[in-house]
Design a protein around this motif. Structure first.
Motif, PDB file in Angstrom:
ATOM      1  N   LYS A  47      -3.678   8.303  -1.277  1.00  0.00           N
ATOM      2  CA  LYS A  47      -4.656   9.346  -1.567  1.00  0.00           C
ATOM      3  C   LYS A  47      -5.904   9.171  -0.712  1.00  0.00           C
ATOM      4  O   LYS A  47      -6.597  10.146  -0.409  1.00  0.00           O
ATOM      5  CB  LYS A  47      -5.016   9.332  -3.056  1.00  0.00           C
ATOM      6  N   TYR A  82       2.247  -8.518  -4.817  1.00  0.00           N
ATOM      7  CA  TYR A  82       2.235  -7.109  -4.417  1.00  0.00           C
ATOM      8  C   TYR A  82       3.628  -6.506  -4.559  1.00  0.00           C
ATOM      9  O   TYR A  82       4.633  -7.152  -4.247  1.00  0.00           O
ATOM     10  CB  TYR A  82       1.789  -6.970  -2.961  1.00  0.00           C
ATOM     11  N   CYS A 105       0.835  -1.209   0.000  1.00  0.00           N
ATOM     12  CA  CYS A 105       0.000   0.000   0.000  1.00  0.00           C
ATOM     13  C   CYS A 105       0.866   1.254   0.000  1.00  0.00           C
ATOM     14  O   CYS A 105       0.409   2.329  -0.355  1.00  0.00           O
ATOM     15  CB  CYS A 105      -0.938   0.013   1.196  1.00  0.00           C
ATOM     16  N   GLU A 126      -6.130   5.448  -4.517  1.00  0.00           N
ATOM     17  CA  GLU A 126      -4.973   4.712  -4.017  1.00  0.00           C
ATOM     18  C   GLU A 126      -4.870   4.883  -2.509  1.00  0.00           C
ATOM     19  O   GLU A 126      -5.371   5.874  -1.967  1.00  0.00           O
ATOM     20  CB  GLU A 126      -3.695   5.254  -4.669  1.00  0.00           C
ATOM     21  N   PRO A 184      -9.793   2.321   0.583  1.00  0.00           N
ATOM     22  CA  PRO A 184      -9.309   2.732  -0.739  1.00  0.00           C
ATOM     23  C   PRO A 184     -10.046   2.032  -1.888  1.00  0.00           C
ATOM     24  O   PRO A 184     -10.308   2.648  -2.913  1.00  0.00           O
ATOM     25  CB  PRO A 184      -7.832   2.333  -0.729  1.00  0.00           C
ATOM     26  N   THR A 185     -10.366   0.752  -1.708  1.00  0.00           N
ATOM     27  CA  THR A 185     -10.979   0.004  -2.810  1.00  0.00           C
ATOM     28  C   THR A 185     -12.324   0.610  -3.205  1.00  0.00           C
ATOM     29  O   THR A 185     -12.578   0.876  -4.377  1.00  0.00           O
ATOM     30  CB  THR A 185     -11.163  -1.466  -2.395  1.00  0.00           C
TER      31      THR A 185
END
Lengths: 87, 265
Positions: free
Chosen positions: B231, A45, A22, B228, B222-223
């Protein structure tokens, strides 16, 4: 073997298989020593990794570990006296 | 002595013991992982791992028993406060807490949480608010902001059709029952530290038998926000914080004393 993250006072260890890429740690590190890696882990990832050239700047503030949603980051401070050979 | 044994160095931060090694199933950047970790840290620090019981709810939080290294119980949708009430009344020595999302607590479970608070049950509720239904695919939640996109409000939430968002902390703090009601966030490391303090105080209030404690945590999704992870944190600050101001909405004097004690210590 020279390990760059051991030249500073503190260092972090990122658990590659827990990290989900992330990159929140990248955004919060005050020294900017973490960056997206050029490779992925087994799940696909894009990991976060410590930039070797900046590794010694780690102050052990634990900001990256606090924001990590996957509890993938551990932070340590050197408390062992290492001989130059061991480094 | 080799360098691949970091546990011999001073540990500044390590994954809490109350968290299993099983990896989280959440999407990258999801705030639930941060809140789970904070709860586990608090339970480690208060040394109540043998007595804690997590009452899981429905939503993305449904599999929380996989991640916590202590007892857990699954409840019907929205009924976690009722289950936790039963546990606390039958076994007062245990420390039950519910972990609920906004779809569970503020939609189907509104009656349960309001009455648990009204009764002043001696339980703790951690309420993760991400302003959307996460698990079912991003439908509108009661906490969805006006004008905010969701799959069931594709043109943005309009009050004429879909009503107004619910402010849970403000609503529950008008009741006499709760001992501690606070809203915190996890948008940066400083906010995470404050969130942990609030969660710890909530558990300490229960251990001191002071009554219902509820901590609402603003958490990014976020999803379903379609942004993102980094953000999403900015979006949270920009949009969620003005609608849901952070702070302590109800602190009874006994809880304020607990807080002072921890400052002195």
């Amino acid at each position: 073997m020279e390990a760059p993250q051991h030249s500073g006072s503190s260092y972090i260890v990122i658990d590659a298989e827990r990290c989900k890429g992330c990159h929140l740690c990248v955004s919060v590190c005050p020294k900017g020593i973490i960056a997206p890696a050029s490779y992925t882990n087994q799940k696909g990832y894009i990991l976060a990794e410590v930039i070797a050239a900046k590794a010694q700047e780690c102050t052990g503030c634990t900001a990256c570990a606090l924001i990590c949603p996957d509890a993938a980051i551990s932070v340590y401070r050197h408390s062992r006296v290492l001989s130059p050979a061991a480094r | 002595m080799t360098l691949d044994t970091p546990e011999l160095d001073t540990v500044l931060y390590h994954k809490p013991e109350a968290l299993e090694d099983y990896p989280f199933h959440f999407c990258p950047g999801c705030g639930h992982g941060i809140v789970f970790r904070l709860i586990a840290e608090v339970i480690d620090e208060l040394k109540i791992k043998e007595r804690a019981v997590c009452v899981a709810s429905i939503g993305c939080t449904v599999t929380s028993y996989h991640y916590f290294n202590f007892d857990g119980l699954e409840s019907a949708h929205g009924r976690a406060p009722a289950v936790a009430t039963a546990i606390k009344r039958c076994r007062p020595n245990l420390v039950p807490f519910t972990y609920q999302g906004d779809g569970d607590l503020a939609a189907i479970g509104t009656a349960e949480i309001v009455h648990a608070c009204a009764r002043g049950e001696n339980i703790t509720t951690i309420f993760a608010n991400n302003a959307i239904y996460g698990m079912t695919g991003g439908q509108m939640a009661p906490t969805t902001l006006l004008g905010m996109y969701s799959t069931s409000t594709p043109g943005g939430r309009q009050p004429s059709r879909a009503g107004y968002p619910i402010r849970v902390c403000e609503m529950l703090s008008t009741l006499d029952g709760p001992a501690y009601v606070a809203r915190v966030s996890v948008h940066n490391p400083a906010a995470v530290r404050k969130a942990k303090q609030a969660i710890k105080l909530a558990f300490r209030a229960q251990l001191a038998n002071l009554g219902m404690s509820l901590v609402e945590v603003l958490s990014p999704c976020p999803t379903n926000w379609r942004v993102e992870p980094v953000k999403a944190m900015d979006w949270l600050v920009e949009h969620l914080l003005p609608q849901y101001p952070l702070g302590e909405y109800k602190v009874i004097p006994a809880v304020a004393d607990l807080k002072k004690e921890s400052r002195r210590a």
